[in-house]
Design a protein around this motif. Structure first.
Motif, PDB file in Angstrom:
ATOM      1  N   GLY A  47      42.873  90.533  80.503  1.00  0.00           N
ATOM      2  CA  GLY A  47      43.230  91.763  81.220  1.00  0.00           C
ATOM      3  C   GLY A  47      43.906  91.509  82.550  1.00  0.00           C
ATOM      4  N   LYS A  48      43.424  92.202  83.579  1.00  0.00           N
ATOM      5  CA  LYS A  48      44.067  92.145  84.900  1.00  0.00           C
ATOM      6  C   LYS A  48      43.993  90.757  85.533  1.00  0.00           C
ATOM      7  N   PHE A  49      43.105  89.885  85.034  1.00  0.00           N
ATOM      8  CA  PHE A  49      42.975  88.548  85.616  1.00  0.00           C
ATOM      9  C   PHE A  49      44.045  87.576  85.124  1.00  0.00           C
ATOM     10  N   ILE A  50      44.893  88.038  84.200  1.00  0.00           N
ATOM     11  CA  ILE A  50      45.960  87.181  83.671  1.00  0.00           C
ATOM     12  C   ILE A  50      46.939  86.773  84.783  1.00  0.00           C
ATOM     13  N   SER A  51      47.320  87.723  85.645  1.00  0.00           N
ATOM     14  CA  SER A  51      48.229  87.414  86.756  1.00  0.00           C
ATOM     15  C   SER A  51      47.632  86.316  87.636  1.00  0.00           C
ATOM     16  N   VAL A  54      47.896  82.819  86.186  1.00  0.00           N
ATOM     17  CA  VAL A  54      49.237  82.247  86.409  1.00  0.00           C
ATOM     18  C   VAL A  54      49.355  81.736  87.846  1.00  0.00           C
ATOM     19  N   ASP A  55      48.846  82.511  88.816  1.00  0.00           N
ATOM     20  CA  ASP A  55      48.849  82.062  90.219  1.00  0.00           C
ATOM     21  C   ASP A  55      48.098  80.737  90.372  1.00  0.00           C
ATOM     22  N   ALA A  57      47.506  78.440  88.076  1.00  0.00           N
ATOM     23  CA  ALA A  57      48.283  77.358  87.447  1.00  0.00           C
ATOM     24  C   ALA A  57      49.439  76.934  88.347  1.00  0.00           C
ATOM     25  N   LYS A  75      49.438  80.268  75.848  1.00  0.00           N
ATOM     26  CA  LYS A  75      49.246  81.115  74.670  1.00  0.00           C
ATOM     27  C   LYS A  75      48.765  82.472  75.120  1.00  0.00           C
ATOM     28  N   ILE A  76      49.307  83.531  74.495  1.00  0.00           N
ATOM     29  CA  ILE A  76      48.780  84.867  74.762  1.00  0.00           C
ATOM     30  C   ILE A  76      48.194  85.425  73.473  1.00  0.00           C
ATOM     31  N   GLY A  77      47.271  86.381  73.624  1.00  0.00           N
ATOM     32  CA  GLY A  77      46.630  86.977  72.459  1.00  0.00           C
ATOM     33  C   GLY A  77      45.975  88.286  72.842  1.00  0.00           C
ATOM     34  N   SER A  78      45.236  88.849  71.898  1.00  0.00           N
ATOM     35  CA  SER A  78      44.516  90.105  72.124  1.00  0.00           C
ATOM     36  C   SER A  78      43.098  89.964  71.602  1.00  0.00           C
ATOM     37  N   ARG A  90      41.172  97.278  73.429  1.00  0.00           N
ATOM     38  CA  ARG A  90      41.922  96.051  73.226  1.00  0.00           C
ATOM     39  C   ARG A  90      42.238  95.460  74.583  1.00  0.00           C
ATOM     40  N   SER A  92      44.336  92.051  76.503  1.00  0.00           N
ATOM     41  CA  SER A  92      45.176  90.859  76.327  1.00  0.00           C
ATOM     42  C   SER A  92      44.483  89.642  76.923  1.00  0.00           C
ATOM     43  N   ILE A  96      46.233  78.974  79.587  1.00  0.00           N
ATOM     44  CA  ILE A  96      47.262  78.108  80.175  1.00  0.00           C
ATOM     45  C   ILE A  96      46.714  76.685  80.193  1.00  0.00           C
TER      46      ILE A  96
ATOM     47  N   SER B  51      50.215  90.567  84.181  1.00  0.00           N
ATOM     48  CA  SER B  51      49.223  91.006  83.180  1.00  0.00           C
ATOM     49  C   SER B  51      49.825  92.088  82.278  1.00  0.00           C
ATOM     50  N   GLU B  58      52.019  91.946  73.680  1.00  0.00           N
ATOM     51  CA  GLU B  58      50.981  92.034  72.649  1.00  0.00           C
ATOM     52  C   GLU B  58      51.051  93.346  71.872  1.00  0.00           C
ATOM     53  N   LYS B  62      51.882  93.101  68.009  1.00  0.00           N
ATOM     54  CA  LYS B  62      50.692  93.292  67.173  1.00  0.00           C
ATOM     55  C   LYS B  62      50.567  94.712  66.646  1.00  0.00           C
ATOM     56  N   SER B  92      54.203  84.408  91.762  1.00  0.00           N
ATOM     57  CA  SER B  92      54.330  83.824  90.424  1.00  0.00           C
ATOM     58  C   SER B  92      55.206  84.713  89.548  1.00  0.00           C
TER      59      SER B  92
END
Lengths: 101, 101
Positions: A47-51, A54-55, A57, A75-78, A90, A92, A96, B51, B58, B62, B92
């Protein structure tokens, strides 16, 4: 054990990103490569922690471990899960993978 | 023209994610593949919108274009820019490439 972790070696180095202070995660990743001598660290977020993932990494590979650690794959997924109101939702996900050069 | 766009064909299909309603972007990506017959669409985002870019990829692959469009690759990076207070800040970036199967 979560579905996407089934095929992983239990010794793999994984950092799961949440709402702790940003530098906790960066330090966590850096220490796995340095004091724990990991060759590979996987940063996971939903979810919102994806950004944020990336930071983390980018700051790890471009600043703290520049020249020694690279982003090897993303890799991304759901995932579907039941929220606290009992509804199917759902979200995301991202994984990484950082590797030592 | 931004640095990371220099080597792109000007005909490439790019969707830049911001704070418009979520479905605007999903519809934008879907229409590029359908009415505009694109073979490849690149979803780009910076900072907190990363995000969202993953959510858009997705939901497109999907749900709306399941079985016909896949995520082909994901790149992450960093950009330096001057914020409105005149300070150099780092943000990022992500580029998610979707392709028609």
């Amino acid at each position: 054990m979560e579905e996407h972790q089934k095929h992983r070696n239990p010794n793999d180095h994984i950092v799961l990103v949440g709402d702790k202070p940003f530098m906790n995660y960066v330090t966590g990743v850096v220490m796995q490569f340095t004091t724990q001598n990991a060759n590979e660290v996987v940063i996971k977020a939903r979810g919102k922690f994806i950004s944020r993932a990336v930071d983390i990494a980018e700051v790890t590979t471009k600043r703290f471990l520049e020249g020694t650690v690279d982003t090897a794959g993303i890799k991304i997924g759901s995932e579907d899960f039941e929220n606290k109101e009992g509804r199917q939702v759902r979200v995301s996900t991202v994984e990484i993978t950082l590797i030592k050069k």
